[in-house]
Design a protein around this motif. Structure first.
Motif, PDB file in Angstrom:
ATOM      1  N   VAL A 133       0.851  -1.181   0.000  1.00 21.71           N
ATOM      2  CA  VAL A 133       0.000   0.000   0.000  1.00 21.71           C
ATOM      3  C   VAL A 133       0.889   1.233   0.000  1.00 21.71           C
ATOM      4  CG1 VAL A 133      -1.839   1.254   1.172  1.00 21.71           C
ATOM      5  CG2 VAL A 133      -1.734  -1.238   1.348  1.00 21.71           C
ATOM      6  N   ILE A 134       0.711   2.067  -0.992  1.00 22.97           N
ATOM      7  CA  ILE A 134       1.485   3.307  -1.075  1.00 22.97           C
ATOM      8  C   ILE A 134       0.517   4.465  -0.857  1.00 22.97           C
ATOM      9  CG2 ILE A 134       2.876   4.787  -2.575  1.00 22.97           C
ATOM     10  CD1 ILE A 134       3.855   2.253  -3.976  1.00 22.97           C
ATOM     11  N   GLY A 135       0.657   5.115   0.278  1.00 21.31           N
ATOM     12  CA  GLY A 135      -0.230   6.232   0.605  1.00 21.31           C
ATOM     13  C   GLY A 135       0.507   7.260   1.430  1.00 21.31           C
ATOM     14  N   SER A 136      -0.208   8.259   1.884  1.00 18.52           N
ATOM     15  CA  SER A 136       0.409   9.276   2.734  1.00 18.52           C
ATOM     16  C   SER A 136       0.630   8.696   4.134  1.00 18.52           C
ATOM     17  CB  SER A 136      -0.462  10.536   2.794  1.00 18.52           C
ATOM     18  OG  SER A 136      -1.779  10.227   3.188  1.00 18.52           O
ATOM     19  N   SER A 155       6.811  11.457  -3.519  1.00 20.27           N
ATOM     20  CA  SER A 155       5.592  11.374  -4.319  1.00 20.27           C
ATOM     21  C   SER A 155       5.210   9.921  -4.570  1.00 20.27           C
ATOM     22  CB  SER A 155       5.801  12.084  -5.661  1.00 20.27           C
ATOM     23  OG  SER A 155       6.718  11.346  -6.458  1.00 20.27           O
ATOM     24  N   ILE A 156       3.954   9.708  -4.880  1.00 25.06           N
ATOM     25  CA  ILE A 156       3.479   8.359  -5.182  1.00 25.06           C
ATOM     26  C   ILE A 156       4.196   7.810  -6.403  1.00 25.06           C
ATOM     27  CG2 ILE A 156       1.467   7.091  -6.057  1.00 25.06           C
ATOM     28  CD1 ILE A 156      -0.234   8.611  -4.051  1.00 25.06           C
ATOM     29  N   ASN A 180      -3.294  14.123  -7.594  1.00 25.61           N
ATOM     30  CA  ASN A 180      -2.579  13.341  -6.589  1.00 25.61           C
ATOM     31  C   ASN A 180      -2.728  11.858  -6.864  1.00 25.61           C
ATOM     32  OD1 ASN A 180      -1.550  12.153  -4.247  1.00 25.61           O
ATOM     33  ND2 ASN A 180      -2.169  13.904  -2.999  1.00 25.61           N
ATOM     34  N   GLY A 181      -1.637  11.176  -7.082  1.00 27.09           N
ATOM     35  CA  GLY A 181      -1.685   9.723  -7.146  1.00 27.09           C
ATOM     36  C   GLY A 181      -1.892   9.153  -8.527  1.00 27.09           C
ATOM     37  N   THR A 182      -1.991   9.973  -9.597  1.00 27.66           N
ATOM     38  CA  THR A 182      -2.267   9.408 -10.905  1.00 27.66           C
ATOM     39  C   THR A 182      -1.026   9.329 -11.781  1.00 27.66           C
ATOM     40  OG1 THR A 182      -2.894  11.604 -11.702  1.00 27.66           O
ATOM     41  CG2 THR A 182      -4.648  10.185 -10.864  1.00 27.66           C
ATOM     42  N   THR A 183       0.044  10.065 -11.452  1.00 22.66           N
ATOM     43  CA  THR A 183       1.236  10.057 -12.304  1.00 22.66           C
ATOM     44  C   THR A 183       1.962   8.729 -12.264  1.00 22.66           C
ATOM     45  OG1 THR A 183       2.480  11.039 -10.487  1.00 22.66           O
ATOM     46  CG2 THR A 183       1.607  12.543 -12.148  1.00 22.66           C
ATOM     47  N   PHE A 184       1.602   7.840 -11.358  1.00 22.88           N
ATOM     48  CA  PHE A 184       2.215   6.508 -11.336  1.00 22.88           C
ATOM     49  C   PHE A 184       1.942   5.753 -12.626  1.00 22.88           C
ATOM     50  CE2 PHE A 184      -2.075   5.501  -9.965  1.00 22.88           C
ATOM     51  CZ  PHE A 184      -2.322   4.256 -10.541  1.00 22.88           C
ATOM     52  N   LEU A 185       0.896   6.141 -13.365  1.00 22.51           N
ATOM     53  CA  LEU A 185       0.554   5.442 -14.596  1.00 22.51           C
ATOM     54  C   LEU A 185       1.674   5.486 -15.627  1.00 22.51           C
ATOM     55  CD1 LEU A 185      -3.161   6.612 -15.033  1.00 22.51           C
ATOM     56  CD2 LEU A 185      -2.373   4.359 -14.306  1.00 22.51           C
TER      57      LEU A 185
END
Length: 483
Positions: A133-136, A155-156, A180-185
């Motif tokens: 789980v990768i979160g804050s 950053s994620i 937040n959290g979408t650039t991992f794509l």
């Protein structure tokens, strides 16, 4: 094309695995369950400000403000408990099954979330099979309290890249919306956005569903989205006053009038089947065996019968509830020989009500029945019980159990359904050669079939161990009942 159980997937929680892209209602749950109504009201008061910041493109600042109000000054252990015992039920209720079917096809599963890791970790690991789980991350002081700040852990996108190293995840499940959290794509070999037309639906294994949430805690029944939260807050003072009036009136009613006085509690009672009890002249007592939904189960069963002296076996009823109970209660010690003698003595005096699960279960499942009741009599009448309420749960595993009757009575309305089944034939009891375990399992299956509930092997001890986080998985005991 991925083969079943091969490859890796990284999926976003908000708006992907869970349909609602806004985590605000889950912070409302943290505020209410870990702190109380005052913080709950304060967070709701700031919701327009948080929403305005989102509209102005300042989502990160709005998120940090939400976190600060929701958790500042709360023990981190209390936040962990809510994330473990309360939130999974609400996440599961809002599951996006299309996203789950894709997520479940991969061997290595990772989730990313803008929420604090503590909020989602139990749900995605125990029920969705996620490995990471990768979160804050919440900042805490040396006394174990949350400061309300979010630690800078990178950053994620960076953390996904670091987790996989030189490899790339096979698939990224994410939304093109949000900052937040979408650039991992960008680190994934393949990208998939809603509406997830990834494979024909018939190609997915429909029987392979997420592990259901059987045990959960907390007082709120509905996910407190802003409008719902406002209604709960407006009802709270009215409900408290109503609860006091209802409870006092209920206590003052004679036992013979309880059946007619349930409307005082805002309760609609549905009775099916023919309540069975021997006539007053009979020396044979009946043991009514019920599944357990709220602390009031035995009281209402007794009020429906209303034919002769009837008592109830209890396991962990609070002293206050016990003192005001309108029927005699027999507290068990959980020492088998001692409890056996107690129950035999009470059966000699009159009818008895027992809930062999030993604790309540909120979801449509029955826990394993203790077999002790089957050894004591052949006069066994199963009673199937279901209960539905709109706002508050009437029982809790943690906190002020003495307030259970208050929250029960705070609901505007509720529905209690009782189905009295036929007395067990003598040939299905221990007195005709059946083992006590066989009889207990038979009664469990009988009640589950009547209610259309599932059977489990879980016991009361399992429930509290799982809620406390002392067990790693719930998979092996779901929908299994020994024959």
């Amino acid at each position: 094309m991925n083969k079943l159980g091969m490859g890796s997937v990284v999926a976003q929680v908000e708006g992907i695995l869970v349909r609602d892209p806004d985590p605000f209602p889950y912070f409302m749950l943290i505020a209410f369950e870990a702190s109380g109504p005052i913080r709950f009201a304060l967070l709701l008061l700031f919701w327009p400000v948080i929403r305005l910041l989102d509209l102005l493109g300042m989502q990160d600042f709005g998120f940090r403000l939400t976190v600060f109000i929701a958790v500042a000054g709360i023990r981190i252990s209390d936040i962990e408990y809510v994330g473990r015992a309360v939130l999974p039920k609400f996440y599961m209720d809002d599951m996006n099954m299309d996203a789950w079917r894709i997520f479940n096809q991969y061997g290595k599963r990772v989730v990313v979330t803008k929420s604090p890791r503590l909020m989602v970790e139990r749900f995605v690991k125990e029920h969705l099979g996620a490995e990471e789980v990768i979160g804050s991350e919440l900042d805490t002081n040396r006394f174990g309290f949350a400061t309300g700040l979010v630690r800078n852990v990178g950053s994620i996108s960076y953390r996904v890249s670091k987790l996989f190293g030189n490899e790339k995840p096979s698939l990224g499940l994410g939304s093109s919306m949000g900052s937040n959290g979408t650039t991992f794509l960008s680190h994934c070999e393949e990208k998939c956005h809603p509406p997830f037309v990834h494979k024909p639906l018939e190609e997915y294994d429909r029987s392979n569903l997420p592990i259901p949430v059987i045990f959960h805690d907390g007082r709120l029944i509905k996910l407190p989205k802003p409008v719902t939260a406002l209604l709960i807050l407006l009802w709270f003072p009215i409900g408290m006053l109503l609860a006091i009036i209802r409870i006092v009136s209920f206590i003052m009613l004679p036992m013979s009038a309880l059946k007619y006085g349930v409307k005082i509690m805002g309760l609609r009672m549905i009775v099916k089947g023919e309540p069975t009890s021997p006539p007053p002249s009979s020396s044979t007592s009946v043991l009514f065996v019920c599944n357990h939904r709220t602390l009031f189960d035995p009281v209402f069963v007794a009020s429906i019968l209303n034919r002769r002296r009837i008592a109830a076996v209890t396991y962990s009823l609070s002293s206050i509830c016990e003192a005001f109970a309108p029927i005699p209660t027999i507290r068990l010690s959980r020492i088998r020989n001692t409890d056996e003698e107690k129950i035999k003595r009470e059966l000699a005096k009159g009818d008895l009500i027992i809930c062999p699960e030993g604790t309540t279960c909120r979801e449509p499942f029955l826990l394993r029945f203790s077999s002790l009741f089957a050894e004591l009599t052949d006069q066994i009448v199963p009673v199937a019980i279901n209960y539905k309420a709109p706002l508050f749960y009437a029982t809790t595993a943690r906190g002020w159990k003495a307030l259970d009757p208050v929250f029960f009575a705070m609901n505007p309305t509720s529905v209690y359904e009782f189905t009295f089944l036929d007395k067990l034939p003598i040939e299905t009891t221990c007195f005709h050669g059946k083992t006590s375990i066989h009889v207990a399992n038979y009664v469990q299956r009988l009640l589950a079939a009547t209610l259309k509930f599932g059977c489990t092997n879980f016991t009361r001890k399992d429930k509290y161990r799982l809620l406390a986080g002392n067990d790693g998985t719930v998979a092996t005991n779901v929908d299994k009942c020994p024959t």
